[in-house]
Write a protein that holds these residues in place. Sequence first.
Motif, PDB file in Angstrom:
ATOM      1  N   VAL A  20       0.840  -1.114   0.142  1.00  0.00           N
ATOM      2  CA  VAL A  20      -0.007  -0.039   0.034  1.00  0.00           C
ATOM      3  C   VAL A  20       0.998   1.134   0.151  1.00  0.00           C
ATOM      4  O   VAL A  20       1.696   1.447   0.696  1.00  0.00           O
ATOM      5  CB  VAL A  20      -0.888  -0.028   1.326  1.00  0.00           C
ATOM      6  N   VAL A  21       0.858   2.031  -0.891  1.00  0.00           N
ATOM      7  CA  VAL A  21       1.709   3.159  -1.149  1.00  0.00           C
ATOM      8  C   VAL A  21       0.815   4.481  -0.528  1.00  0.00           C
ATOM      9  O   VAL A  21      -0.270   4.835  -1.189  1.00  0.00           O
ATOM     10  CB  VAL A  21       1.969   3.490  -2.732  1.00  0.00           C
ATOM     11  N   GLY A  22       1.399   5.046   0.353  1.00  0.00           N
ATOM     12  CA  GLY A  22       0.724   6.318   1.010  1.00  0.00           C
ATOM     13  C   GLY A  22       0.283   6.019   2.410  1.00  0.00           C
ATOM     14  O   GLY A  22       0.419   5.065   2.777  1.00  0.00           O
ATOM     15  N   ALA A  23       0.249   7.310   3.236  1.00  0.00           N
ATOM     16  CA  ALA A  23      -0.227   7.254   4.554  1.00  0.00           C
ATOM     17  C   ALA A  23      -1.322   8.057   4.751  1.00  0.00           C
ATOM     18  O   ALA A  23      -1.681   8.363   5.735  1.00  0.00           O
ATOM     19  CB  ALA A  23       0.964   7.611   5.361  1.00  0.00           C
ATOM     20  N   GLY A  24      -1.971   8.474   3.802  1.00  0.00           N
ATOM     21  CA  GLY A  24      -3.667   9.107   3.966  1.00  0.00           C
ATOM     22  C   GLY A  24      -4.420   8.054   4.514  1.00  0.00           C
ATOM     23  O   GLY A  24      -4.288   7.052   4.807  1.00  0.00           O
ATOM     24  N   ALA A  43       3.676  -1.454   3.771  1.00  0.00           N
ATOM     25  CA  ALA A  43       3.157  -0.228   3.385  1.00  0.00           C
ATOM     26  C   ALA A  43       4.596   0.807   3.051  1.00  0.00           C
ATOM     27  O   ALA A  43       5.659   0.711   3.737  1.00  0.00           O
ATOM     28  CB  ALA A  43       2.721   0.487   4.817  1.00  0.00           C
ATOM     29  N   SER A  44       4.327   1.831   2.326  1.00  0.00           N
ATOM     30  CA  SER A  44       5.238   2.483   1.855  1.00  0.00           C
ATOM     31  C   SER A  44       4.855   4.005   1.773  1.00  0.00           C
ATOM     32  O   SER A  44       3.664   4.429   1.142  1.00  0.00           O
ATOM     33  CB  SER A  44       5.637   2.113   0.366  1.00  0.00           C
ATOM     34  N   HIS A  45       5.626   4.920   2.359  1.00  0.00           N
ATOM     35  CA  HIS A  45       5.058   6.576   2.516  1.00  0.00           C
ATOM     36  C   HIS A  45       6.455   7.279   2.613  1.00  0.00           C
ATOM     37  O   HIS A  45       7.677   6.718   2.876  1.00  0.00           O
ATOM     38  CB  HIS A  45       4.275   6.477   3.692  1.00  0.00           C
ATOM     39  N   ARG A  46       6.138   8.307   2.271  1.00  0.00           N
ATOM     40  CA  ARG A  46       7.127   9.373   2.449  1.00  0.00           C
ATOM     41  C   ARG A  46       7.846   9.481   3.955  1.00  0.00           C
ATOM     42  O   ARG A  46       7.266   9.032   4.823  1.00  0.00           O
ATOM     43  CB  ARG A  46       6.817  10.862   1.654  1.00  0.00           C
ATOM     44  N   VAL A  47       9.039   9.904   3.910  1.00  0.00           N
ATOM     45  CA  VAL A  47       9.729  10.128   5.044  1.00  0.00           C
ATOM     46  C   VAL A  47       9.848  11.432   5.707  1.00  0.00           C
ATOM     47  O   VAL A  47      10.527  12.254   4.939  1.00  0.00           O
ATOM     48  CB  VAL A  47      11.056   9.115   5.269  1.00  0.00           C
TER      49      VAL A  47
END
Length: 76
Positions: A20-24, A43-47
Amino acid sequence: MLHASEYRNPEAFTGERVIVVGAGDAAVQMAVELASVARVTLASHRVPPRPAVSRRPRRLWQPRAPAASRRLLRCA
């Protein structure tokens, strides 16, 4: 690849490896649902991920509490 607007339910991903890309809000909800049926959920999201708070700027000042509230605070 599937966009959040096309996601309906997690059953299609039973036993699969999912990222899952994003943390919204939508991404977090999907990740939680998918974790219950997928073999692996990543899960992948910006740091660092953006904080889950309102995007409105904070007030620089706060209005005074109403007189009744101030009286209650003095009694405590």
